[in-house]
Design a protein around this motif. Sequence first.
Motif, PDB file in Angstrom:
ATOM      1  N   ALA A 315      85.314  48.876  58.048  1.00  0.00           N
ATOM      2  CA  ALA A 315      85.159  50.042  57.179  1.00  0.00           C
ATOM      3  C   ALA A 315      83.777  50.024  56.566  1.00  0.00           C
ATOM      4  O   ALA A 315      83.190  48.960  56.337  1.00  0.00           O
ATOM      5  N   ALA A 316      83.248  51.215  56.290  1.00  0.00           N
ATOM      6  CA  ALA A 316      81.890  51.323  55.750  1.00  0.00           C
ATOM      7  C   ALA A 316      81.780  52.544  54.847  1.00  0.00           C
ATOM      8  O   ALA A 316      82.430  53.561  55.066  1.00  0.00           O
ATOM      9  N   GLY A 317      80.949  52.426  53.822  1.00  0.00           N
ATOM     10  CA  GLY A 317      80.697  53.560  52.941  1.00  0.00           C
ATOM     11  C   GLY A 317      81.717  53.689  51.832  1.00  0.00           C
ATOM     12  O   GLY A 317      82.385  52.724  51.445  1.00  0.00           O
ATOM     13  N   ASP A 318      81.851  54.907  51.318  1.00  0.00           N
ATOM     14  CA  ASP A 318      82.696  55.167  50.148  1.00  0.00           C
ATOM     15  C   ASP A 318      84.151  54.758  50.351  1.00  0.00           C
ATOM     16  O   ASP A 318      84.850  54.440  49.387  1.00  0.00           O
ATOM     17  N   VAL A 319      84.615  54.777  51.589  1.00  0.00           N
ATOM     18  CA  VAL A 319      86.029  54.470  51.848  1.00  0.00           C
ATOM     19  C   VAL A 319      86.365  53.024  51.484  1.00  0.00           C
ATOM     20  O   VAL A 319      87.535  52.677  51.311  1.00  0.00           O
ATOM     21  N   THR A 320      85.348  52.178  51.320  1.00  0.00           N
ATOM     22  CA  THR A 320      85.581  50.784  50.913  1.00  0.00           C
ATOM     23  C   THR A 320      85.728  50.637  49.400  1.00  0.00           C
ATOM     24  O   THR A 320      86.086  49.554  48.923  1.00  0.00           O
ATOM     25  N   GLY A 321      85.422  51.685  48.664  1.00  0.00           N
ATOM     26  CA  GLY A 321      85.451  51.585  47.212  1.00  0.00           C
ATOM     27  C   GLY A 321      84.215  50.921  46.637  1.00  0.00           C
ATOM     28  O   GLY A 321      84.149  50.671  45.438  1.00  0.00           O
ATOM     29  N   HIS A 322      83.227  50.634  47.487  1.00  0.00           N
ATOM     30  CA  HIS A 322      81.982  50.032  47.024  1.00  0.00           C
ATOM     31  C   HIS A 322      81.080  51.107  46.428  1.00  0.00           C
ATOM     32  O   HIS A 322      81.462  52.261  46.307  1.00  0.00           O
ATOM     33  N   ARG A 323      79.853  50.751  46.057  1.00  0.00           N
ATOM     34  CA  ARG A 323      78.932  51.682  45.419  1.00  0.00           C
ATOM     35  C   ARG A 323      78.760  52.947  46.252  1.00  0.00           C
ATOM     36  O   ARG A 323      78.510  52.883  47.454  1.00  0.00           O
ATOM     37  N   GLU A 324      78.849  54.093  45.598  1.00  0.00           N
ATOM     38  CA  GLU A 324      78.866  55.378  46.301  1.00  0.00           C
ATOM     39  C   GLU A 324      77.463  55.969  46.420  1.00  0.00           C
ATOM     40  O   GLU A 324      77.119  56.950  45.772  1.00  0.00           O
ATOM     41  N   PHE A 325      76.641  55.335  47.237  1.00  0.00           N
ATOM     42  CA  PHE A 325      75.312  55.828  47.552  1.00  0.00           C
ATOM     43  C   PHE A 325      75.218  55.961  49.069  1.00  0.00           C
ATOM     44  O   PHE A 325      75.698  55.088  49.806  1.00  0.00           O
TER      45      PHE A 325
END
Length: 476
Positions: A315-325
């Motif tokens: 998984a990559a990007g916003d779908v991981t719940g990580h920083r949304e940039f």
Amino acid sequence: MGNDRFDLAIIGSGGAAFAAAIRATGLGKRVVMVERGTVGGTCVNTGCVPSKALLAAADARHVALDAARFPGVRASAEAVDMPALIEGKAALVESMRTEKYVDLAADYGWAMLQGDAEFMGSQDTPLLRITTPGGAVETIEAGHYLVATGSTPWAPPVPGLAETGYLTSTTAMELDEVPETMLILGGGYVALEQAQLFSRLGSRVTMLVRSRLTSQEEPEVSKALAGVFADEGIRVIRRATVDSVNLDEATGGVIATASVAGGKEVFRASRLLVATGRRPVTEGLNLDAVGVKTGTSGEIVVDSRLASSNPRVWAAGDVTGHREFVYVAAAHGALAVENAFTDAVAEVDYRHLPRVTFTSPAVGAVGMTEQDAVAAGIRCDCRVLPLHYVPRALVNRDTRGFIKVVADRDTGRILGLTAVAKDAGELAAAGVYLLQAGMTTAQVAGMWSPYLTMAEGIRIACKAFTTDVSKLSCCA
């Protein structure tokens, strides 16, 4: 394409998806990308590009109205032609989506499918079932899968909110007129940008904020922005919790009741914009079928290598719940592919991640805040340089803001940098390089810096650790 076999199947078509597809194609892998909506994802369609285009337009109008800060200069601005502004924004989005996404995919030559993707099979043999808009069903098998479905605006469960037709950061950018008044829920970067956008377009804006503006950044940021917003007529109500929202039958607007400072207050506005965060998009993917674990907000749980609980699903990007940039999403996409198809064991490292909020003046930050350093047990030393000590700000006739440097008291090494200033994003970018190089305040204070640039403020802030900067001449 029924029952076809690929090296990599990607769900989504935003920044993470394209970075992954480009890297995988470069490794000679056979790639398929599945998108159920519009190609390009959030950034180009409903996020970074359209919002910053509208912010730039609003800033142009504000500059005209604020021109009197320069002696001898007079200017004026008429009411905004909102349909024309939105049409121009849409044309820009279409151009960038075509050039940077649709045409790019064709140039690289990976397969593109339109439809809803759903996992099937088992944890050992995951498959994707694609249902096209016409109802046809296709099955895809891949060596690895990447979920890059992004996030979507989230609204809190406030009684009556769902019935009000509230705006989100997405729908607000499609309005065909400037609301006379606007009520905004939230105090994060989206709320801040939208508040200033509509204020500068002509709305009277009120913000209801649970704690303080930019609660994750230095407290000086909140104070500086509160002053800027007050100057521009934006009303900020702190420590406000919305209890209920109702339609105002008399005006067609909204009425919000909120708990503020131990009492109840009522707020009325033409439109209500909810900017209280985003949530990962995982609904309908049937992740349980292939043993992919999700978190409390629906995010796919990944390790530092972006692997999920299924070794073939990433998984990559916003779908991981990580920083949304979007630049985080793009880095995620490329990193996941490296880990999936090479011997790399690369991990995500956010230590020097820059953070920018595109208000005016902007907010730029990188590395640790003072609170972060203290929490980590580091003996830190800090300097906050008001912009009236930065020559560039003086000639701009706008000294609202500051530059703050956080350093290790024992070594002088710079741990973090925060700025509220024009071009603060560029200051944050410069800060990335300083932190990555492990530079000290003494080193930066002794470096070259061109006069009358905002970046010179970083050098002056570092000189403030050993010098009374009020006693410096120009360039000294």
